[in-house]
Design an enzyme around this catalytic site. Sequence first.
Site, PDB file in Angstrom:
ATOM      1  N   HIS A 133      37.351  49.762  42.115  1.00 37.15           N
ATOM      2  CA  HIS A 133      36.118  48.983  42.154  1.00 37.15           C
ATOM      3  C   HIS A 133      36.053  48.212  43.458  1.00 37.15           C
ATOM      4  O   HIS A 133      36.929  48.351  44.321  1.00 37.15           O
ATOM      5  CB  HIS A 133      35.980  48.086  40.925  1.00 37.15           C
ATOM      6  CG  HIS A 133      37.069  47.072  40.745  1.00 37.15           C
ATOM      7  ND1 HIS A 133      37.242  45.984  41.578  1.00 37.15           N
ATOM      8  CD2 HIS A 133      38.048  46.969  39.811  1.00 37.15           C
ATOM      9  CE1 HIS A 133      38.255  45.254  41.164  1.00 37.15           C
ATOM     10  NE2 HIS A 133      38.783  45.837  40.098  1.00 37.15           N
ATOM     11  N   CYS A 171      43.726  46.982  38.737  1.00 38.12           N
ATOM     12  CA  CYS A 171      42.911  48.032  39.344  1.00 38.12           C
ATOM     13  C   CYS A 171      43.227  48.167  40.823  1.00 38.12           C
ATOM     14  O   CYS A 171      44.046  47.442  41.374  1.00 38.12           O
ATOM     15  CB  CYS A 171      41.427  47.705  39.174  1.00 38.12           C
ATOM     16  SG  CYS A 171      40.860  47.741  37.460  1.00 38.12           S
TER      17      CYS A 171
END
Length: 148
Positions: free
Chosen positions: A111, A123
């Site tokens: 992201h 992430c």
Amino acid sequence: MSAVIGKNGLTEQKQEGDHATPIGIFPLRKVYYRADRLIKPKTILPVEPLSPRDGWCDDPQSHDYNRFVKLPHPARHEQLWREDHVYDLIVVMGYNDNPAISGRGSAIFMHLQRPDRTPTEGCLALSESDLRTVLAAGADAAQVHAPG
């Protein structure tokens, strides 16, 4: 290209909530984006605009663990439609999803980075231009090699 990872670094033994980024080679499954904020990315992957009712189940006790869900949802989940901009462009990584093993980690995405480049919860975060470059890379964008 410079990526931001989880605040507890990298791990080969990912566990839910450990704030570490898993090490490995993972397929890229799907792209979600905020159509009200960004133009649609160019990619060979399936692309879908986000809606305010989109979420991702991160509850190890749920049968929907590590899956896209529609909100409201009874189990613990992340809301994908956020006020900040980190989820304006999301790539779902094929981590712990075939099948999902309870507690081994969920919602592992590529992201957007925060403006101050603070670490993620596990992430891989890239700048918008770098993430768009990865997505546009054609067949090579079908999988990503996480750091490690």
